[in-house]
Structure formats: structure tokens, C-alpha cells
Design a protein around this motif. Structure first.
Motif, PDB file in Angstrom:
ATOM      1  N   UNK A 161       9.761  -0.061  -1.197  1.00 47.87           N
ATOM      2  CA  UNK A 161      10.632  -0.901  -2.028  1.00 47.87           C
ATOM      3  C   UNK A 161      11.875  -1.384  -1.285  1.00 47.87           C
ATOM      4  N   UNK A 211       4.184   0.964  -1.098  1.00 47.68           N
ATOM      5  CA  UNK A 211       5.279   0.637  -2.012  1.00 47.68           C
ATOM      6  C   UNK A 211       6.631   0.882  -1.359  1.00 47.68           C
ATOM      7  N   UNK A 228      16.319  -4.126  -7.741  1.00 49.23           N
ATOM      8  CA  UNK A 228      16.501  -2.676  -7.647  1.00 49.23           C
ATOM      9  C   UNK A 228      17.016  -2.239  -6.275  1.00 49.23           C
ATOM     10  N   UNK A 267      -4.989  -2.288  -7.616  1.00 47.48           N
ATOM     11  CA  UNK A 267      -5.227  -3.184  -6.489  1.00 47.48           C
ATOM     12  C   UNK A 267      -5.521  -4.601  -6.976  1.00 47.48           C
ATOM     13  N   UNK A 275      -4.572   7.513   1.164  1.00 47.66           N
ATOM     14  CA  UNK A 275      -4.147   6.126   0.936  1.00 47.66           C
ATOM     15  C   UNK A 275      -4.156   5.753  -0.546  1.00 47.66           C
ATOM     16  N   UNK A 334       3.268   3.483  -6.614  1.00 45.52           N
ATOM     17  CA  UNK A 334       3.499   2.463  -7.648  1.00 45.52           C
ATOM     18  C   UNK A 334       4.163   3.086  -8.873  1.00 45.52           C
ATOM     19  N   UNK A 362      -0.940   4.923  -2.789  1.00 45.95           N
ATOM     20  CA  UNK A 362      -0.864   3.590  -3.391  1.00 45.95           C
ATOM     21  C   UNK A 362      -0.578   3.699  -4.889  1.00 45.95           C
ATOM     22  N   UNK A 365      -2.418  -6.210  -8.344  1.00 49.49           N
ATOM     23  CA  UNK A 365      -1.463  -6.518  -7.279  1.00 49.49           C
ATOM     24  C   UNK A 365      -1.929  -7.720  -6.448  1.00 49.49           C
ATOM     25  N   UNK A 413       0.838  -1.204   0.000  1.00 50.75           N
ATOM     26  CA  UNK A 413       0.000   0.000   0.000  1.00 50.75           C
ATOM     27  C   UNK A 413       0.876   1.260   0.000  1.00 50.75           C
ATOM     28  N   UNK A 456      10.360  -1.353 -11.901  1.00 52.13           N
ATOM     29  CA  UNK A 456      10.861  -2.709 -11.629  1.00 52.13           C
ATOM     30  C   UNK A 456      10.138  -3.731 -12.502  1.00 52.13           C
ATOM     31  N   UNK A 457       8.829  -3.521 -12.711  1.00 49.85           N
ATOM     32  CA  UNK A 457       8.057  -4.479 -13.509  1.00 49.85           C
ATOM     33  C   UNK A 457       8.274  -4.280 -15.006  1.00 49.85           C
ATOM     34  N   UNK A 508      11.705  -8.992  -8.957  1.00 50.43           N
ATOM     35  CA  UNK A 508      11.819  -7.672  -9.591  1.00 50.43           C
ATOM     36  C   UNK A 508      12.321  -6.635  -8.592  1.00 50.43           C
ATOM     37  N   UNK A 509      11.874  -6.757  -7.328  1.00 49.25           N
ATOM     38  CA  UNK A 509      12.291  -5.778  -6.321  1.00 49.25           C
ATOM     39  C   UNK A 509      13.689  -6.062  -5.797  1.00 49.25           C
ATOM     40  N   UNK A 531       7.813   4.295  -7.831  1.00 51.28           N
ATOM     41  CA  UNK A 531       8.829   3.392  -7.288  1.00 51.28           C
ATOM     42  C   UNK A 531       8.788   1.959  -7.808  1.00 51.28           C
ATOM     43  N   UNK A 532       7.578   1.443  -8.066  1.00 53.75           N
ATOM     44  CA  UNK A 532       7.491   0.012  -8.364  1.00 53.75           C
ATOM     45  C   UNK A 532       7.359  -0.306  -9.851  1.00 53.75           C
TER      46      UNK A 532
END
Lengths: 302, 302
Positions: A175, A173, A267, B167, B248, B256, B252, B170, A171, B263-264, A263-264, B259-260
């Protein structure tokens, strides 16, 4: 409902596995899941001494019970948080369990290490209690294992715990936290012991059922500081999703471990150093535990 | 409550921004958020023709309204799903909106392209309605933009939509869907137009308030097939988290994206081909839309 294995009357239905078991076959199922976790993540061998971190609750005592019965070499570690009667009762449960099984129980007092019991630490830090408490526990587990020569610490985190922690990290992130979420963390430094979670494949309901069926005397009350904790709100969210679609928690956690965690991992690169104050592993000059202890000292003696 | 900008009486409180605005300053705030989205993700320029996909609901008509007022060159695209009165009414709203602003509205009939209206498609596929409908919409948006020469399609997805989709992805760790979740998808093939979501920084409540304050006549009813959709359950979960901790959803989604998602992106490599049946872009030999149309044809004529 009938037991999947023997066709006898089922004692427990496991919706996410679309299965039901009688008591003996549920116990067998439970132990097989632990064995699968240990095997799959190379958690430990029968030649190793395992330190089992026990809180007096159902999860950690169920874990210790399984490992003892399966012939592993174990000892317990109880961290006395100094949380009023809750700590007194939970310590007594751990001592009684260890005595009944003829096992060694190491006890560490958080108050001695941090300078004050958790309730005082909370007031001193003015941060959520679980944050300083979790930090202290991880630190002391590792330190105790090193001191007593255990190469690995096993904790009783179950599927619900792991899914809720993952949910919180996702929620926001976080990392840095995501690559560390794993059933088995390797020793990446001579002063870091391995950390493993052999119950990560089993739900909270399942560990409760196991503890009950095995007649384990555990502390039923939750920690008084857990009330209102974010992790509990996240567990409730996951419970609702699980209710609507059995297997949701499992898919969320296992999907992460299989597909997203790699994946994480890529990084995140951290350099491990030794704390100039206590010598334990840290990523900065002074470790977070020493900073906490210093803060507690300043605020309680001021 | 007072307006953050002028100190006058506030009409709307935005808890996640810890701010309140009077009506004129809320409209200004809303338009600035759209401008920020367009600028930050290089969505389109004033020299380009933008196709705005409109459903007749508050979000897409609010988006079209903002873009027209801001002087962009736009035309609407209405996809007629053939969902009984719901489609008739929503088409009428789009036509009235376009006429009142002197804008072109392109209309595509799903029944013509897929072979049957969505309610029949649902029965034929025996899968969740939203799945075949979403697939058809994405396909037809791209095809219509290509046919009419628009380089970019803008949709009315808001913060709540995007957070709920994320969501869902994920919870199942759909690592193929995660890198595609973005406010702006570039054209990675000559037959793929850009897709952008200029409202991704604005919540559902905010688009509703904007549409209301601007006097936009939109269809209030939800699609009759949306009832019980997983995306709605996910929105409810996020609403509860937002209630407990304002911001929130924003954290979220934005966490993403920042930061995330990178990576994907790295772990996902797909080769784009042209469908041997329709010529549109696909990752296989026959695209999912042609497979769907074929299935509908076989099951409705059998």
C-alpha cells in the motif's frame, strides 16, 4: 487485414484495440498515444527542458525519438550500471542515437555514485539485483535532473512494464507503492523533479514495432541480471491473461488508475525530509541510496 | 518428513506453513484454523442456529463436519440447480451426509424459484452460466435462511476460491465487489442474514485432505458448466505463482483483507432497498433475481 485508417495492407494488428494499421498509420497511432499521455497527465510543456532516461533499449529510444520529432526540448541521460558488455553496448547505442539527432547525452556512472558497479553491489547486498539497481537508478535520475536543471525526467516504461509492476504490488498489497504507481508523479518537494512515463498507453510489442519501423538501432538483449526476475514471471502471467482476453493488461492498469489508485492515495501520508548525508529527499534520516552506498563500502573494503 | 507436533511420520506437507503433520494432527490443525476464522470474525456463537450451504462437494461437507463435531447447532441447505446427473448425485451425497449425522437438510429447487433449471436459464440469458447461477444461489440462500429463521449462512469457500475471486475482481478493479470480499459479511438490513466463510484460511488441497481423512463421501466431479470458467483460469494463474513462491495465495488474500479492503470500504456507499416484486433486499427497484426470473419466463414461454 486492412489498415483501419486507409484500407491499405496492414502491417500490424492490435488485438486489444481490435484494429490493424499500415506502417505510416501505425506510427501516427503511436505518436498520438504519446501525445494523449502527455496531454492527459500534464506531463510537460514545449517550454520545458525534458531529461529522457535512456537505457539503449527499444522503449526509451522510441520515446526519445517521438519527443524529438514532436519538437520537444530534450536531452538524454544514460546511467552506466557497469554490467559488463551489456552496459558497454547499451551506452554505445545511446551515444550513437544522440549523435545522429544532434542531442546532448548526459552520462552518470553508478560505480562512481554507489562505490561499485551493479554486479559488485549485488554481491555486497545479497538482495535481488533489480532491487538495488532500481533504487540507484531512481536516485541518480533525480539527482542528475536537479544538477543539470531539468524539471522533469521521462522514462520509457510501457504498458507491459507498468502492468507488471502493478501486478507485483497488488500480489503483496504494497500500500506504500500503490499510490506511487502513476504515469506522472508530481514534484512534492523542491528537491524532487517530476517523473513521467509517456509510453504507459503503449504495449511492449508496440514500442518494438515502432523502434523497428523507425530504424532505431537499439540493444536487443535483456539485462543479464533480469533472468528469473519476479517482474518477468509476472509479465508471463499477464501475457497469458492477455492471450485469453485481449485488453486484460490495459483494463488492469487503466482500471487501477481510474478507480482504485484514489482509494490508496487517501490512506498513504508520508513526510518528506532531506537526507542528512547527501541532502536528497527521503522519508527517514539517511536515504536508502546512502545506506546502500555505505553497505557497499563496508562489504567491499572489509 | 516428520509431524511438526508429535515427530511421527507426516501424512501431509503444507509448504506455505513450512510444516508437515501426521493425520490426527492435521485434523487438529484444520479444526483450529476453522475455530480461528470463527473467532476472529465473530462469525457465530454456540447459541445460534447456523445454516450451512452444502453442494455435495468436499469443501462444504468438510465445513459441516467440523461444525457438527465442534458442537455447533447446524442444518444444511442444498440448492438443487437442476444440472442433470451432477445435481442428482450431489443431492444424494448431501442427503446421505445429513442422515448419517442426524441433521436437518433443507432443499430448495432453483427451477421452482427462477422458473427453469440452470441449463435452461443459461440458454435464456445467453450470459456465462456461473453468473446467473451464482446470483440465484446467493438470493436463495438468503431467502431460505430468512424463511427458516437462521441468522447466518455459512458457505464452504476456501482460500483458493477466495483468492481466485479476489484476483478476478482486482484484474477488473471491480470497486463495488472488492469491499464485499470478506470472510464475514454483516447483516446490513433486517432482510439480509450474515454470510460467513469459515474455511477461508484453508486451501483446496487441505479441505480435500480433510474430507478424505474423515471418510466424507463427496462428489468429486466439478460442475459440468465450470469448464472454461474464468475463475478456473484465475486459479491456474494463482497455482503457478504459489508453486514458484509458497504462500502467494495466502499473502494475496490476507494482505487484501488487512491492508487494502479498508480503503475500498470507504469509497463504496450503497443504499439498500426492498425489491418491489419479491420484497428481498436490492439496490434498485426490482432485484437482479426477479429480473433474471422475468427474463427466463419471457424467453422460455415465447
Amino acid at each position: 487485414m486492412k489498415c483501419r485508417k486507409c484500407g491499405g495492407a496492414a502491417a500490424l494488428e492490435l488485438r486489444r484495440h481490435n484494429a490493424a494499421f499500415c506502417s505510416p498509420h501505425f506510427l501516427e497511432f503511436f505518436r498520438k498515444q504519446v501525445a494523449e499521455a502527455v496531454h492527459r497527465h500534464h506531463m510537460f510543456t514545449r517550454d520545458e527542458q525534458i531529461m529522457v532516461a535512456v537505457s539503449g533499449g527499444k522503449d526509451s529510444l522510441a520515446l526519445w525519438d517521438v519527443l524529438i520529432e514532436d519538437g520537444y526540448q530534450t536531452a538524454g541521460l544514460y546511467l552506466d550500471l557497469g554490467i559488463f558488455d551489456y552496459s558497454k553496448e547499451s551506452k554505445a547505442k545511446c551515444q550513437a542515437f544522440a549523435a545522429s539527432r544532434g542531442q546532448t547525452l548526459h552520462i552518470e556512472r553508478v560505480a562512481e555514485a554507489v562505490g561499485a558497479p551493479i554486479p559488485v553491489v549485488q554481491q555486497a547486498t545479497r538482495r535481488p539485483t533489480c532491487s538495488a539497481c532500481g533504487l540507484s537508478k531512481r536516485y541518480l535520475m533525480n539527482r542528475a535532473a536537479l544538477q543539470h536543471g531539468y524539471p522533469v525526467v521521462a522514462t520509457g516504461h510501457n504498458l507491459d512494464d507498468e502492468a507488471a509492476t502493478l501486478f507485483g504490488s497488488v500480489m503483496h498489497w504494497q500500500t506504500d507503492a500503490l499510490p506511487r504507481q502513476s504515469p506522472a508523479l508530481a514534484s512534492t518537494h523542491p528537491k524532487l523533479v517530476r517523473r513521467v512515463k509517456p509510453l504507459y498507453r503503449l504495449s511492449e510489442l508496440e514500442t518494438a514495432a515502432f523502434a523497428f519501423l523507425r530504424g532505431i538501432d537499439y540493444i536487443v538483449e535483456e539485462c543479464p541480471f533480469a533472468k528469473g526476475a519476479t517482474s518477468i514471471a509476472h509479465k508471463q502471467v499477464l501475457d497469458r491473461l492477455e492471450e485469453a482476453s485481449p485488453g486484460s493488461k490495459h483494463n488492469f492498469l487503466f482500471g487501477f488508475l481510474e478507480k482504485a489508485r484514489p482509494a490508496f492515495e487517501k490512506i498513504e501520508h508520508v513526510e518528506l525530509l532531506e537526507c542528512t548525508s547527501c541532502g536528497q529527499v527521503t522519508t527517514g534520516a539517511i536515504c536508502a541510496f546512502c545506506k546502500l552506498a555505505d553497505l557497499v563500502k563496508r562489504r567491499t573494503t572489509g
